[in-house]
Design a protein around this motif. Sequence first.
Motif, PDB file in Angstrom:
ATOM      1  N   ALA A  60     124.005 109.052  24.040  1.00 55.35           N
ATOM      2  CA  ALA A  60     123.415 110.216  24.681  1.00 55.35           C
ATOM      3  C   ALA A  60     121.986 110.420  24.211  1.00 55.35           C
ATOM      4  O   ALA A  60     121.738 110.571  23.016  1.00 55.35           O
ATOM      5  CB  ALA A  60     124.237 111.462  24.375  1.00 55.35           C
ATOM      6  N   PHE A  61     121.074 110.405  25.161  1.00 54.78           N
ATOM      7  CA  PHE A  61     119.681 110.747  24.904  1.00 54.78           C
ATOM      8  C   PHE A  61     119.562 112.238  25.179  1.00 54.78           C
ATOM      9  O   PHE A  61     119.439 112.667  26.320  1.00 54.78           O
ATOM     10  CB  PHE A  61     118.758 109.934  25.827  1.00 54.78           C
ATOM     11  N   VAL A  62     119.687 113.030  24.117  1.00 59.32           N
ATOM     12  CA  VAL A  62     119.658 114.485  24.228  1.00 59.32           C
ATOM     13  C   VAL A  62     118.261 114.945  23.848  1.00 59.32           C
ATOM     14  O   VAL A  62     117.791 114.675  22.736  1.00 59.32           O
ATOM     15  CB  VAL A  62     120.703 115.152  23.308  1.00 59.32           C
ATOM     16  N   ALA A  99     111.668 121.512  23.590  1.00 55.69           N
ATOM     17  CA  ALA A  99     110.419 121.163  22.905  1.00 55.69           C
ATOM     18  C   ALA A  99     110.102 119.676  23.033  1.00 55.69           C
ATOM     19  O   ALA A  99     109.079 119.211  22.520  1.00 55.69           O
ATOM     20  CB  ALA A  99     110.512 121.554  21.434  1.00 55.69           C
ATOM     21  N   GLY A 100     110.994 118.922  23.695  1.00 57.56           N
ATOM     22  CA  GLY A 100     110.766 117.496  23.884  1.00 57.56           C
ATOM     23  C   GLY A 100     111.302 116.626  22.763  1.00 57.56           C
ATOM     24  O   GLY A 100     111.169 115.397  22.803  1.00 57.56           O
ATOM     25  N   GLN A 101     111.913 117.243  21.755  1.00 52.39           N
ATOM     26  CA  GLN A 101     112.466 116.473  20.637  1.00 52.39           C
ATOM     27  C   GLN A 101     113.766 115.787  21.050  1.00 52.39           C
ATOM     28  O   GLN A 101     114.506 116.289  21.896  1.00 52.39           O
ATOM     29  CB  GLN A 101     112.727 117.391  19.444  1.00 52.39           C
ATOM     30  N   VAL A 102     114.033 114.647  20.397  1.00 54.25           N
ATOM     31  CA  VAL A 102     115.210 113.832  20.694  1.00 54.25           C
ATOM     32  C   VAL A 102     116.202 113.976  19.542  1.00 54.25           C
ATOM     33  O   VAL A 102     115.832 113.923  18.373  1.00 54.25           O
ATOM     34  CB  VAL A 102     114.802 112.357  20.876  1.00 54.25           C
ATOM     35  N   LEU A 103     117.475 114.130  19.883  1.00 47.61           N
ATOM     36  CA  LEU A 103     118.541 114.233  18.899  1.00 47.61           C
ATOM     37  C   LEU A 103     118.912 112.834  18.411  1.00 47.61           C
ATOM     38  O   LEU A 103     119.273 111.973  19.214  1.00 47.61           O
ATOM     39  CB  LEU A 103     119.758 114.909  19.533  1.00 47.61           C
ATOM     40  N   VAL A 104     118.787 112.604  17.097  1.00 50.96           N
ATOM     41  CA  VAL A 104     119.133 111.308  16.520  1.00 50.96           C
ATOM     42  C   VAL A 104     120.055 111.501  15.324  1.00 50.96           C
ATOM     43  O   VAL A 104     120.054 112.549  14.681  1.00 50.96           O
ATOM     44  CB  VAL A 104     117.889 110.489  16.095  1.00 50.96           C
ATOM     45  N   PHE A 135     123.313 107.998  28.750  1.00 50.32           N
ATOM     46  CA  PHE A 135     123.174 109.206  29.553  1.00 50.32           C
ATOM     47  C   PHE A 135     122.049 110.068  29.015  1.00 50.32           C
ATOM     48  O   PHE A 135     121.868 110.167  27.796  1.00 50.32           O
ATOM     49  CB  PHE A 135     124.473 110.040  29.498  1.00 50.32           C
ATOM     50  N   ARG A 136     121.313 110.700  29.901  1.00 49.33           N
ATOM     51  CA  ARG A 136     120.400 111.767  29.497  1.00 49.33           C
ATOM     52  C   ARG A 136     121.221 113.058  29.482  1.00 49.33           C
ATOM     53  O   ARG A 136     122.060 113.275  30.353  1.00 49.33           O
ATOM     54  CB  ARG A 136     119.243 111.905  30.476  1.00 49.33           C
ATOM     55  N   ALA A 137     120.968 113.881  28.474  1.00 51.16           N
ATOM     56  CA  ALA A 137     121.696 115.147  28.354  1.00 51.16           C
ATOM     57  C   ALA A 137     120.764 116.198  27.774  1.00 51.16           C
ATOM     58  O   ALA A 137     119.694 115.880  27.239  1.00 51.16           O
ATOM     59  CB  ALA A 137     122.923 114.970  27.461  1.00 51.16           C
TER      60      ALA A 137
END
Length: 157
Positions: free
Chosen positions: A24-26, A30-35, A104-106
């Motif tokens: 999942a690309f969450v 703010a444009g930040q990505v969950l990693v 998936f984008r989420a």
Amino acid sequence: MGRIDYLHDPDAPPANSVVPSVVAFVQNDAGQVLVIQRSDNGRWALPGGGHDVGESISDTVVREVWEETGIKAEVVDVSGLYTDPGHVMQYDDGEVRQQFSICFRARPVGGELRTSSETTQVRWVAPSDLATLDVHPTMRLRIEHAMDRTRTAPYIG
């Protein structure tokens, strides 16, 4: 359980399983990505995991993000399907899995960051800082594809 990724390595063990999985690309407002930092290999990755019997694939995305990060997510769309037979993952239990991953984008809809048994760290990261993290090349490809919103169809490969 440990994991070793092989990418087009002639010394890689032969695959003995294929398990549909998701990542999942969450991305937050703010444009930040969950990693996550994986507990099995120490590398940074997008949250994700295997598809279970009895759930829809979007339910898998929501469950895996929640389990690994404490964030409640909502699926937006698909950015890619990854089935390269040259990418296999060897686990301590003898399983050698050929990748079969749907990215998936989420978007986040609630929750608070926390770690799990599968994660040693969980962070929101600015896209410009992703290059500083130890990310496997196949995961980096998923991130790049998910960030490219100009493409009209998901990546299939």
